[in-house]
Design a protein around this motif. Structure first.
Motif, PDB file in Angstrom:
ATOM      1  N   LEU A 195      34.631  40.820  51.433  1.00  0.00           N
ATOM      2  CA  LEU A 195      36.092  40.638  51.278  1.00  0.00           C
ATOM      3  C   LEU A 195      36.355  38.969  51.595  1.00  0.00           C
ATOM      4  N   GLY A 196      35.373  38.195  51.211  1.00  0.00           N
ATOM      5  CA  GLY A 196      35.513  36.713  51.544  1.00  0.00           C
ATOM      6  C   GLY A 196      34.607  36.232  52.474  1.00  0.00           C
ATOM      7  N   VAL A 243      39.011  45.145  58.554  1.00  0.00           N
ATOM      8  CA  VAL A 243      38.343  45.472  57.181  1.00  0.00           C
ATOM      9  C   VAL A 243      38.653  46.746  56.589  1.00  0.00           C
ATOM     10  N   GLY A 299      26.818  43.569  62.605  1.00  0.00           N
ATOM     11  CA  GLY A 299      26.521  43.651  61.416  1.00  0.00           C
ATOM     12  C   GLY A 299      25.916  45.179  60.988  1.00  0.00           C
ATOM     13  N   HIS A 300      25.307  44.946  59.756  1.00  0.00           N
ATOM     14  CA  HIS A 300      24.511  46.227  59.431  1.00  0.00           C
ATOM     15  C   HIS A 300      22.986  46.013  59.411  1.00  0.00           C
ATOM     16  N   LEU A 352      29.969  46.906  53.080  1.00  0.00           N
ATOM     17  CA  LEU A 352      30.902  45.637  53.314  1.00  0.00           C
ATOM     18  C   LEU A 352      30.204  45.032  54.269  1.00  0.00           C
ATOM     19  N   ASP A 353      30.030  43.634  53.652  1.00  0.00           N
ATOM     20  CA  ASP A 353      29.252  42.549  54.285  1.00  0.00           C
ATOM     21  C   ASP A 353      29.732  41.084  53.737  1.00  0.00           C
ATOM     22  N   GLU A 354      29.963  40.306  54.616  1.00  0.00           N
ATOM     23  CA  GLU A 354      30.529  39.162  54.324  1.00  0.00           C
ATOM     24  C   GLU A 354      29.512  38.243  53.486  1.00  0.00           C
ATOM     25  N   ARG A 355      28.348  38.561  53.330  1.00  0.00           N
ATOM     26  CA  ARG A 355      27.381  38.031  52.587  1.00  0.00           C
ATOM     27  C   ARG A 355      27.085  38.381  51.238  1.00  0.00           C
ATOM     28  N   LEU A 389      29.470  44.361  49.257  1.00  0.00           N
ATOM     29  CA  LEU A 389      30.750  43.688  48.910  1.00  0.00           C
ATOM     30  C   LEU A 389      31.372  43.050  49.975  1.00  0.00           C
ATOM     31  N   GLY A 398      29.997  47.846  59.181  1.00  0.00           N
ATOM     32  CA  GLY A 398      29.276  47.788  60.261  1.00  0.00           C
ATOM     33  C   GLY A 398      29.945  47.456  61.688  1.00  0.00           C
ATOM     34  N   GLY A 399      29.176  47.214  62.877  1.00  0.00           N
ATOM     35  CA  GLY A 399      29.505  46.843  63.955  1.00  0.00           C
ATOM     36  C   GLY A 399      29.475  45.271  64.389  1.00  0.00           C
ATOM     37  N   MET A 425      34.667  34.643  55.469  1.00  0.00           N
ATOM     38  CA  MET A 425      34.974  34.755  56.804  1.00  0.00           C
ATOM     39  C   MET A 425      34.650  36.138  57.204  1.00  0.00           C
ATOM     40  N   TRP A 455      35.677  39.190  59.304  1.00  0.00           N
ATOM     41  CA  TRP A 455      36.778  39.877  59.857  1.00  0.00           C
ATOM     42  C   TRP A 455      36.619  40.919  60.944  1.00  0.00           C
TER      43      TRP A 455
END
Ligand SMILES: C[S@@+](CC[C@H](N)C(=O)[O-])C[C@H]1O[C@@H](n2cnc3c(N)ncnc32)[C@H](O)[C@@H]1O
Length: 159
Positions: free
Chosen positions: A126-127, A136, A111-112, A75-78, A124, A107-108, A129, A131
């Protein structure tokens, strides 16, 4: 097929409302879903902490895997943004290919680590922005339940 959420976070932390929502979707899912948290307790500088959290996530990923094909979703906003039907179609494809489990890595605060991203079958989003990681888990659990309902042809999901 098993679903696993592996997340950086404090085990038994303060986010009780979010945990209740995840539990609600976990109970509605017919695919077994487990949530496991990893935490580095030492006060490391941000870069070292991100690296260490990555190591803890990858260790938990390997330790909990009981064999068969493992799909890793980071899971990553990018990452790639999918509609709910496309997300459901990905899950159906992995299921039909015989995946034993799909692991979702959250991630924390920073991030990762790149080592975690490198393991991803899918990054993936989730938009665009950012969160909080506890939310998440809730968003992801709901989308997993929605995917299940889409694949079952249930009217829970309407276009
Ligand atoms: C507070 S966010 C960290 C944000 C961090 N600044 C970064 O650059 O990744 C904690 C975790 O939540 C997840 N996350 C937050 N927002 C997201 C989004 N829009 N899509 C997918 N995952 C998200 C990611 O796994 C992220 O590592």
């Amino acid at each position: 097929m098993k679903l696993r959420i592996l997340a950086v976070g404090k085990a038994g932390g303060k986010a009780k409302a979010e945990a209740m929502l995840v539990e609600e979707y976990r109970q509605r899912l017919t695919w077994p879903l487990t949530v496991q948290e990893v935490e580095e307790k030492r006060p490391l500088p941000p870069a070292a902490l991100k690296k260490r959290e990555g190591e803890l996530l990858l260790t938990a990923l390997a330790a909990g895997h009981k064999g068969g094909r493992q799909v890793v979703v980071v899971l990553d906003e990018r990452g790639k943004s999918l509609g709910s039907r496309d997300f459901a179609a990905r899950i159906r494809a992995w299921r039909d290919e015989g995946a034993a489990e799909i692991a979702f890595l959250i991630g924390g605060a920073d991030g990762h680590d790149p080592a975690v991203r490198e393991k991803a079958d899918l990054l993936l989003s989730l938009g665009a922005m950012t969160w909080p990681h506890q939310l998440v888990r809730v968003l992801l659990s709901e989308q997993l339940y929605r995917a299940q309902q889409i694949l079952a042809g249930h009217p829970y999901h309407r276009d």
